[in-house]
Enzyme design. Structure first.
Site, PDB file in Angstrom:
ATOM      1  N   ASP A 109       0.823  -1.211   0.000  1.00 14.57           N
ATOM      2  CA  ASP A 109       0.000   0.000   0.000  1.00 14.57           C
ATOM      3  C   ASP A 109       0.863   1.269   0.000  1.00 14.57           C
ATOM      4  OD1 ASP A 109       1.030  -0.253   2.538  1.00 14.57           O
ATOM      5  OD2 ASP A 109      -0.850   0.171   3.576  1.00 14.57           O
ATOM      6  N   LYS A 160       4.618   1.694  16.109  1.00 10.62           N
ATOM      7  CA  LYS A 160       3.507   2.536  16.570  1.00 10.62           C
ATOM      8  C   LYS A 160       3.620   2.910  18.047  1.00 10.62           C
ATOM      9  CE  LYS A 160       0.907   1.187  12.699  1.00 10.62           C
ATOM     10  NZ  LYS A 160       0.787  -0.164  12.197  1.00 10.62           N
ATOM     11  N   ASP A 218       1.830   6.207   2.364  1.00 13.51           N
ATOM     12  CA  ASP A 218       1.069   4.995   2.668  1.00 13.51           C
ATOM     13  C   ASP A 218      -0.388   5.335   2.386  1.00 13.51           C
ATOM     14  OD1 ASP A 218      -0.699   3.297   4.055  1.00 13.51           O
ATOM     15  OD2 ASP A 218       0.833   2.736   5.504  1.00 13.51           O
TER      16      ASP A 218
END
Ligand code: GDD
Ligand code: MG
Length: 355
Positions: A109, A160, A218
């Site tokens: 992606d 993250k 992204d």
């Protein structure tokens, strides 16, 4: 060189568009999103790609068959999603290269203008087990935060994290020495970000960072997806997979932009889509068969297949699912996502200046 393309995610943030089509196959500047990655991989010297599939696996083979954009394609499907690391390990069964050769691994992606050939060259020169493309972003907490030392060696991988230690993130393009992939445990769920990379670093393996801040995106959110398509159409990122030259708009075969309609800002008008006179469409993606009625305004939005926008309606930063209908005069703004079953009737959400 061989490559593995990770395309098994469900694309939940792009629903309802990804209900019928997996994220990597969503039409982007007139071709399936992956076409841009295939064309770039080919240009970087990739001869054969293993697709690591899971969600709606059969659609990838139906779209690309065994060769596309000058690259041979094979498919490795997971019965249950194995996570990014498990998917790489599973796909490696289909590789033909030797244990010390480099294998390119790509998230499915990403739009990137970085120099893959230079990334591979750094990998080889450093004798690395893996080399990660890293790029600076404004909000590193949404990505894998990857600090490096003075010689470019990766010192940690923090996926993250709310407390990023650098704005340099994992850009989702790796070069692995083949035997580093074979060392991933087979047959179970593995996260390359949370398990494989941290373990490689802890064990002292040479993991390098290749930092390059060329165009990078992204496309996992609706906003980013629209931006990616717009940037390709406008030529901000060059792609040989584009079906036409860059410009203000890309009108696909059989689309009908009527005289008196204002369409631009990198908009794609899909096959059989119609924009009526007096309508304004800017920076948007109209999938095949979408319809924008007279006087309507559509900005930074995605209209799914056969979605309809009624006369005078305003859409700004909105996703309409396939076949969704917005009645005349409605105003939808700021990240709304309209599911196909929902039919918004005429004037359901109408604001006027004097109300
Ligand atoms: N085959 C397979 N199986 N593919 C998967 C699976 C799985 O179980 N899970 C995810 N993928 C694929 C997705 O289709 C996508 O192409 C890629 O792996 C990354 O998954 P995303 O869901 O898009 O992850 P992300 O964007 O939140 O984070 C990843 O990408 C960031 C860069 O865009 C991580 O790699 C981050 O570290 C990175 O910064
Ligand atoms: Mg992603």
């Amino acid at each position: 060189m061989e490559a593995i393309l990770l395309v098994g995610g469900q694309g939940t943030r792009l629903r309802p568009l990804t209900i019928s089509t997996p994220k990597p196959l969503l039409p982007t500047a007139g071709v399936p999103f992956l076409a841009h990655q295939l064309a770039r991989a080919k240009a970087a010297g990739v001869k054969r790609i293993v697709f690591a599939t899971s969600y709606r696996a059969g659609m990838f083979e139906a779209a690309f068959g065994d060769r596309a954009y000058g690259v041979d394609l094979v498919y490795a499907c997971e019965d249950e999603p194995l996570g990014t690391g498990g998917a790489i390990r599973n796909a490696a069964r289909a590789l033909t290269c030797g244990s010390h050769e480099p294998v390119l691994v790509l998230n499915g992606d990403i739009l990137s203008g970085h120099d893959v050939v230079s990334q591979v060259a750094l990998h080889e020169k450093a004798g690395a087990a893996a080399t990660l493309h890293l790029t600076p972003v404004e909000d590193p907490s949404r990505f894998g935060c990857v600090p490096t030392d003075g010689r470019g060696r990766v010192t940690a991988f923090l996926e993250k994290t709310p407390d990023p230690v650098t704005d340099q993130i994992n850009a989702g393009c790796y070069v692995f020495r083949r035997d580093a992939i074979d060392a991933i445990p087979p047959g179970r769920v593995v996260s390359v970000e949370r398990e494989t990379f941290p373990e490689m670093i802890a064990s002292g393996a040479v993991v390098m960072g290749y930092v390059e801040s060329e165009y990078w995106l992204d496309v996992g959110t609706p906003q980013a997806f629209v931006q990616g398509s717009r940037d390709l159409v406008l030529g901000r990122l060059e792609s040989s997979a584009m079906p036409g030259p860059p410009g203000e708009l890309l009108v696909l075969e059989g689309a009908d932009v009527r005289e008196g309609a204002a369409v631009g800002g990198g908009t794609t008008v899909g096959r059989g889509a119609v924009v009526e006179p007096g309508a304004t469409v800017t920076g948007s993606v109209l999938l095949d068969g979408a319809f924008v009625a007279e006087g309507a305004t559509v900005r930074d939005s995605v209209l799914g297949h056969d979605a309809r926008v009624g006369p005078g309606a305003v859409l700004d930063g909105v996703v309409l699912g396939d076949g969704a209908v917005v009645g005349p005069g409605n105003e939808l703004r700021g990240g709304l996502r309209v599911w196909p079953e929902v039919e918004l009737p005429a004037t359901a959400v109408r604001f006027s200046a004097d109300a």
